[in-house]
Design an enzyme around this catalytic site. Structure first.
Site, PDB file in Angstrom:
ATOM      1  N   THR A  93      32.711  36.861  45.829  1.00  0.00           N
ATOM      2  CA  THR A  93      31.632  35.989  46.285  1.00  0.00           C
ATOM      3  C   THR A  93      32.126  34.572  46.565  1.00  0.00           C
ATOM      4  O   THR A  93      31.811  33.990  47.611  1.00  0.00           O
ATOM      5  CB  THR A  93      30.539  35.906  45.191  1.00  0.00           C
ATOM      6  OG1 THR A  93      30.272  37.205  44.699  1.00  0.00           O
ATOM      7  CG2 THR A  93      29.281  35.253  45.708  1.00  0.00           C
ATOM      8  N   TRP A  95      35.053  33.431  47.201  1.00  0.00           N
ATOM      9  CA  TRP A  95      35.940  33.391  48.375  1.00  0.00           C
ATOM     10  C   TRP A  95      35.112  33.497  49.658  1.00  0.00           C
ATOM     11  O   TRP A  95      35.315  32.739  50.605  1.00  0.00           O
ATOM     12  CB  TRP A  95      36.939  34.543  48.263  1.00  0.00           C
ATOM     13  CG  TRP A  95      38.072  34.502  49.232  1.00  0.00           C
ATOM     14  CD1 TRP A  95      38.509  33.410  49.958  1.00  0.00           C
ATOM     15  CD2 TRP A  95      38.939  35.588  49.569  1.00  0.00           C
ATOM     16  NE1 TRP A  95      39.591  33.766  50.733  1.00  0.00           N
ATOM     17  CE2 TRP A  95      39.877  35.091  50.508  1.00  0.00           C
ATOM     18  CE3 TRP A  95      39.016  36.917  49.164  1.00  0.00           C
ATOM     19  CZ2 TRP A  95      40.881  35.905  51.052  1.00  0.00           C
ATOM     20  CZ3 TRP A  95      40.017  37.726  49.706  1.00  0.00           C
ATOM     21  CH2 TRP A  95      40.936  37.230  50.629  1.00  0.00           C
ATOM     22  N   HIS A 154      22.729  38.140  44.930  1.00  0.00           N
ATOM     23  CA  HIS A 154      23.333  39.336  44.319  1.00  0.00           C
ATOM     24  C   HIS A 154      22.376  40.524  44.425  1.00  0.00           C
ATOM     25  O   HIS A 154      22.640  41.593  43.867  1.00  0.00           O
ATOM     26  CB  HIS A 154      23.647  39.092  42.840  1.00  0.00           C
ATOM     27  CG  HIS A 154      24.909  38.311  42.589  1.00  0.00           C
ATOM     28  ND1 HIS A 154      26.078  38.527  43.274  1.00  0.00           N
ATOM     29  CD2 HIS A 154      25.189  37.325  41.687  1.00  0.00           C
ATOM     30  CE1 HIS A 154      27.027  37.718  42.823  1.00  0.00           C
ATOM     31  NE2 HIS A 154      26.509  36.969  41.860  1.00  0.00           N
ATOM     32  N   LYS A 308      43.156  35.982  38.827  1.00  0.00           N
ATOM     33  CA  LYS A 308      44.371  36.503  39.466  1.00  0.00           C
ATOM     34  C   LYS A 308      44.181  36.752  40.962  1.00  0.00           C
ATOM     35  O   LYS A 308      45.088  36.559  41.753  1.00  0.00           O
ATOM     36  CB  LYS A 308      44.757  37.826  38.809  1.00  0.00           C
ATOM     37  CG  LYS A 308      45.473  37.717  37.496  1.00  0.00           C
ATOM     38  CD  LYS A 308      45.978  39.118  37.135  1.00  0.00           C
ATOM     39  CE  LYS A 308      46.722  39.137  35.835  1.00  0.00           C
ATOM     40  NZ  LYS A 308      47.088  40.523  35.442  1.00  0.00           N
TER      41      LYS A 308
HETATM   42  P1  A3P Z   1      39.817  38.491  39.425  1.00  0.00           P
HETATM   43  O1  A3P Z   1      39.025  38.248  38.179  1.00  0.00           O
HETATM   44  O2  A3P Z   1      40.174  39.931  39.606  1.00  0.00           O
HETATM   45  O3  A3P Z   1      40.999  37.603  39.547  1.00  0.00           O
HETATM   46  P2  A3P Z   1      33.328  36.307  42.383  1.00  0.00           P
HETATM   47  O4  A3P Z   1      33.674  35.166  43.253  1.00  0.00           O
HETATM   48  O5  A3P Z   1      32.427  37.305  43.047  1.00  0.00           O
HETATM   49  O6  A3P Z   1      32.857  35.850  41.062  1.00  0.00           O
HETATM   50  O7  A3P Z   1      34.669  37.128  42.164  1.00  0.00           O
HETATM   51  C1  A3P Z   1      35.698  36.592  41.374  1.00  0.00           C
HETATM   52  C2  A3P Z   1      36.993  37.292  41.722  1.00  0.00           C
HETATM   53  O8  A3P Z   1      37.449  36.817  42.989  1.00  0.00           O
HETATM   54  C3  A3P Z   1      38.065  36.968  40.707  1.00  0.00           C
HETATM   55  O9  A3P Z   1      38.897  38.124  40.678  1.00  0.00           O
HETATM   56  C4  A3P Z   1      38.753  35.772  41.351  1.00  0.00           C
HETATM   57  O10 A3P Z   1      40.047  35.554  40.890  1.00  0.00           O
HETATM   58  C5  A3P Z   1      38.722  36.182  42.810  1.00  0.00           C
HETATM   59  N1  A3P Z   1      38.788  35.035  43.721  1.00  0.00           N
HETATM   60  C6  A3P Z   1      38.144  33.846  43.592  1.00  0.00           C
HETATM   61  N2  A3P Z   1      38.455  33.044  44.613  1.00  0.00           N
HETATM   62  C7  A3P Z   1      39.306  33.716  45.400  1.00  0.00           C
HETATM   63  C8  A3P Z   1      39.994  33.392  46.611  1.00  0.00           C
HETATM   64  N3  A3P Z   1      39.858  32.206  47.181  1.00  0.00           N
HETATM   65  N4  A3P Z   1      40.776  34.332  47.159  1.00  0.00           N
HETATM   66  C9  A3P Z   1      40.913  35.549  46.571  1.00  0.00           C
HETATM   67  N5  A3P Z   1      40.308  35.904  45.429  1.00  0.00           N
HETATM   68  C10 A3P Z   1      39.515  34.993  44.846  1.00  0.00           C
END
Ligand code: A3P
Length: 341
Positions: A93, A95, A154, A308
């Site tokens: 989300t 990203w 969501h 990660k």
């Molecule tokens: P991980 O916990 O597997 O590292 P959301 O944004 O829906 O909360 O999802 C979070 C997940 O997206 C996390 O995964 C986070 O590290 C990853 N994430 C956040 N920003 C990101 C980015 N700019 N590029 C790629 N993944 C990203």
């Protein structure tokens, strides 16, 4: 600081610049009391990853968000050109918010500029989260945003009001992820501030569909079907594919949103600049993500949204047997849909 005038602005603009207290700090009205006909406290419940969930219209919603979802269903008024981002928690989300904001707002905020809002603000401060905003009784803030508005939910697709789900003037962009990685990410995220159970206990609940905004398979299947039926209105993205080629993802988003890059922008490297600005590395290091927190009901520190960002981290938390069991449940639930993980 006074909110800037939005009279002459074209959206999207950072939500927090228009509403400095965002979706979190204003006075909450008790939205629950508004719904005498639906008693949230009588809906089936379960506690998972430290959150009380209620089953509403087949979906497991955080207790505090049920009133918001009902409010959205009853009185959300989309505007022509609204763009709604949708996802299950922890599927990318943050990203997606950054990528869409940077792509849509690139004329006002060039991605390579040192003063780009994504350097000082968390992506969740740029793109409002409808579910919390409505639950907190603060949806009026959306009126201050210039069009086109960029927003996020969501909610599962079947929960969306018809004014959004069947609106030819409202585009939806959905992102999903391997449900195993989503679960692991959710557990690690939740336990940063919530009294979370062991991973194995949360896993058992998830196998029964009892996870926030779940069942996971229903979440993905709803948007998958909608994107098959109306690909020009609903874009279906996979986190894993986005990671493979972020620049191609930026171009695809721009094309879907009707703001494709001009040859001059391509020549200047604009898609690559946006991908770089929104990369995990850049966002993790940004000032706005190293201070502050986000959320109307739970305050998650901004840095907890960046971990990660890889594919397959589930292997460090699930046994092969757990993975196989979960995969076969998901496969079974999605059978016949044409969607696989
Ligand atoms: P991980 O916990 O597997 O590292 P959301 O944004 O829906 O909360 O999802 C979070 C997940 O997206 C996390 O995964 C986070 O590290 C990853 N994430 C956040 N920003 C990101 C980015 N700019 N590029 C790629 N993944 C990203």
């Amino acid at each position: 600081m006074a909110a800037p005038s939005t009279r002459c602005l074209i959206g999207p603009v950072p939500f927090k610049d228009v509403c400095p207290d965002g979706d979190g700090d204003g006075d909450h009205v008790s939205a629950t009391e508004e719904y005498g006909d639906i008693l949230v406290s009588t809906l089936p419940s379960v506690t998972s990853h430290g959150v009380l969930l209620r089953q509403y219209q087949g979906a497991w919603l955080a207790h505090h968000r049920v009133p918001g979802v009902i409010s959205i269903q009853r009185r959300f008024e989309p505007r022509r050109g609204d763009v709604l981002l949708a996802s299950s928690p922890k599927c990318g989300t943050t990203w997606l918010k950054a990528l869409c904001f940077a792509t849509m707002a690139r004329a006002a905020y060039p991605a390579g500029a040192a003063e780009h809002p994504l350097h000082r603000l968390n992506p969740h401060e740029c793109v409002p989260f409808l579910d919390d905003l409505f639950s907190a009784g603060q949806e009026g803030k959306l009126e201050a945003l210039p069009s086109p508005r960029l927003m996020h939910t969501h909610m599962q697709h079947h929960l969306l009001p018809s004014s959004v789900a069947n609106n030819p003037d409202c585009k939806i962009i959905y992102v999903c992820r391997d449900p195993k990685d989503m679960l692991v990410s959710l557990w690690l995220f939740a336990r940063t501030i919530l009294p979370c159970e062991d991973f194995s206990e949360m896993f058992e609940s998830a196998c029964q569909g009892k996870v926030i905004d779940g069942p996971i398979w229903d979440h993905v299947a709803g948007y998958w079907r909608a994107s098959k039926a109306s690909p020009e209105r609903v874009m279906f993205l996979r986190y894993e594919q986005m990671l493979l080629d972020p620049v191609a993802t930026v171009r695809a988003l721009a094309g879907f949103l009707g703001v494709s890059f001009f040859p001059a922008e391509e020549a200047a490297g604009s898609p690559a600049d946006i991908a770089k600005l929104c990369s995990l590395e850049t966002l993790k290091g940004a000032t706005g993500n190293n201070t502050g927190s986000t959320g109307a009901f739970f305050k998650f520190p901004h840095q907890t949204y960046f971990r990660k960002g890889v594919v397959g981290d589930w292997v460090n938390y699930m046994t092969p047997e757990m993975a196989q069991r979960f995969d076969s449940i998901v496969q079974d639930k999605l059978r016949g849909s044409g969607l696989t993980f």
